[in-house]
Write an enzyme that holds these catalytic residues in place. Structure first.
Site, PDB file in Angstrom:
ATOM      1  N   TYR A 151      43.102  33.372  39.139  1.00  0.00           N
ATOM      2  CA  TYR A 151      42.496  34.208  40.167  1.00  0.00           C
ATOM      3  C   TYR A 151      43.197  34.153  41.516  1.00  0.00           C
ATOM      4  O   TYR A 151      42.831  34.887  42.426  1.00  0.00           O
ATOM      5  CB  TYR A 151      41.020  33.817  40.334  1.00  0.00           C
ATOM      6  CG  TYR A 151      40.236  33.973  39.063  1.00  0.00           C
ATOM      7  CD1 TYR A 151      39.858  35.236  38.616  1.00  0.00           C
ATOM      8  CD2 TYR A 151      39.896  32.875  38.288  1.00  0.00           C
ATOM      9  CE1 TYR A 151      39.154  35.393  37.437  1.00  0.00           C
ATOM     10  CE2 TYR A 151      39.183  33.018  37.105  1.00  0.00           C
ATOM     11  CZ  TYR A 151      38.823  34.278  36.686  1.00  0.00           C
ATOM     12  OH  TYR A 151      38.127  34.435  35.519  1.00  0.00           O
ATOM     13  N   ASN A 198      32.466  44.523  40.318  1.00  0.00           N
ATOM     14  CA  ASN A 198      33.076  43.493  39.485  1.00  0.00           C
ATOM     15  C   ASN A 198      31.916  42.647  38.974  1.00  0.00           C
ATOM     16  O   ASN A 198      31.447  41.750  39.669  1.00  0.00           O
ATOM     17  CB  ASN A 198      34.073  42.631  40.253  1.00  0.00           C
ATOM     18  CG  ASN A 198      34.755  41.600  39.363  1.00  0.00           C
ATOM     19  OD1 ASN A 198      34.273  41.287  38.283  1.00  0.00           O
ATOM     20  ND2 ASN A 198      35.873  41.076  39.831  1.00  0.00           N
ATOM     21  N   HIS A 212      30.720  41.183  29.825  1.00  0.00           N
ATOM     22  CA  HIS A 212      30.826  40.931  28.392  1.00  0.00           C
ATOM     23  C   HIS A 212      29.475  40.708  27.724  1.00  0.00           C
ATOM     24  O   HIS A 212      29.413  40.606  26.500  1.00  0.00           O
ATOM     25  CB  HIS A 212      31.704  39.695  28.147  1.00  0.00           C
ATOM     26  CG  HIS A 212      32.874  39.619  29.067  1.00  0.00           C
ATOM     27  ND1 HIS A 212      33.896  40.547  29.060  1.00  0.00           N
ATOM     28  CD2 HIS A 212      33.166  38.753  30.068  1.00  0.00           C
ATOM     29  CE1 HIS A 212      34.771  40.230  30.007  1.00  0.00           C
ATOM     30  NE2 HIS A 212      34.351  39.155  30.629  1.00  0.00           N
ATOM     31  N   ASP A 239      23.160  49.652  31.381  1.00  0.00           N
ATOM     32  CA  ASP A 239      22.121  50.683  31.463  1.00  0.00           C
ATOM     33  C   ASP A 239      21.880  51.114  32.907  1.00  0.00           C
ATOM     34  O   ASP A 239      21.730  52.305  33.195  1.00  0.00           O
ATOM     35  CB  ASP A 239      20.812  50.178  30.847  1.00  0.00           C
ATOM     36  CG  ASP A 239      20.847  50.107  29.330  1.00  0.00           C
ATOM     37  OD1 ASP A 239      21.769  50.689  28.714  1.00  0.00           O
ATOM     38  OD2 ASP A 239      19.947  49.462  28.755  1.00  0.00           O
ATOM     39  N   HIS A 270      38.377  44.183  37.641  1.00  0.00           N
ATOM     40  CA  HIS A 270      38.556  42.782  37.250  1.00  0.00           C
ATOM     41  C   HIS A 270      39.875  42.300  37.825  1.00  0.00           C
ATOM     42  O   HIS A 270      40.889  43.007  37.736  1.00  0.00           O
ATOM     43  CB  HIS A 270      38.567  42.618  35.728  1.00  0.00           C
ATOM     44  CG  HIS A 270      37.240  42.863  35.110  1.00  0.00           C
ATOM     45  ND1 HIS A 270      36.238  41.928  35.137  1.00  0.00           N
ATOM     46  CD2 HIS A 270      36.740  43.954  34.477  1.00  0.00           C
ATOM     47  CE1 HIS A 270      35.176  42.429  34.532  1.00  0.00           C
ATOM     48  NE2 HIS A 270      35.451  43.654  34.131  1.00  0.00           N
ATOM     49  N   LEU A 271      39.877  41.128  38.400  1.00  0.00           N
ATOM     50  CA  LEU A 271      41.099  40.558  38.966  1.00  0.00           C
ATOM     51  C   LEU A 271      42.136  40.289  37.884  1.00  0.00           C
ATOM     52  O   LEU A 271      43.332  40.480  38.094  1.00  0.00           O
ATOM     53  CB  LEU A 271      40.774  39.266  39.719  1.00  0.00           C
ATOM     54  CG  LEU A 271      39.909  39.442  40.968  1.00  0.00           C
ATOM     55  CD1 LEU A 271      39.334  38.108  41.407  1.00  0.00           C
ATOM     56  CD2 LEU A 271      40.701  40.092  42.073  1.00  0.00           C
TER      57      LEU A 271
END
Length: 170
Positions: free
Chosen positions: A22, A76, A82, A89, A102-103
């Site tokens: 990251y 993010n 996942h 929804d 996403h980084l």
């Protein structure tokens, strides 16, 4: 235009969390980079930032955006990508463009990270570009919203549109 930026779990630990994956940039620095991008690009954009480690708070924030002056959402969802059908929804109910960021490239990571329920509910997903991904999402969002406004304006001025005020004059 007002854009909501939602940051999910563990993103408050950027700069400390596994720097090999990251990097050393903190979440506050990412937000500063986005604000600088808006200023340098002379964009008519107001950003609001929200971070939480709780799934329900992400859902609440998305639901609060419905009917509000937020025109788009950059999200993010972190690891909730996942696992959270509930956030997916909420994204589908938002009624506005949503872009997931996403980084890291989640497709190049562990098998369980390769599926994104939330990404499937979004208009697009930007991943693997580190902090730059947020500015990429911002640029995409500004363009999407500009295209939507241009389309709405064209529809409003279309003489064949029954909602055109010209057609309602007698």
């Amino acid at each position: 235009m007002k854009i909501l930026v939602i940051q999910g779990p563990n993103l408050n630990m950027l700069g400390h969390r596994d720097p090999r994956l990251y990097g050393m940039v903190t979440l506050d620095q990412i937000h500063e980079i986005m604000q600088t991008f808006v200023k340098q690009g002379n964009l008519d954009v107001e950003l609001e930032f929200f971070q939480t480690n709780f799934e329900g708070e992400i859902i609440d924030k998305i639901q609060e955006s419905v009917g509000s002056d937020y025109e788009g959402i950059i999200i993010n969802p972190g690891a909730f990508s996942h696992t959270s059908i509930a956030i997916a929804d909420a994204i589908m109910l938002a009624g506005k463009p949503v872009i997931e960021v996403h980084l890291t490239n989640i497709q190049a990571r562990e098998e369980f990270r390769k599926n994104s329920y939330t990404g499937a509910a979004c208009g697009g997903v930007i991943m693997g570009f580190g902090p730059l991904g947020y500015n990429m999402a911002l640029m995409a969002m500004v363009n999407i919203l500009a295209e939507m406004k241009a389309f709405q304006e064209a529809q409003k001025n279309n003489p064949n549109n029954p909602n055109n005020p010209i057609n309602n004059q007698k």
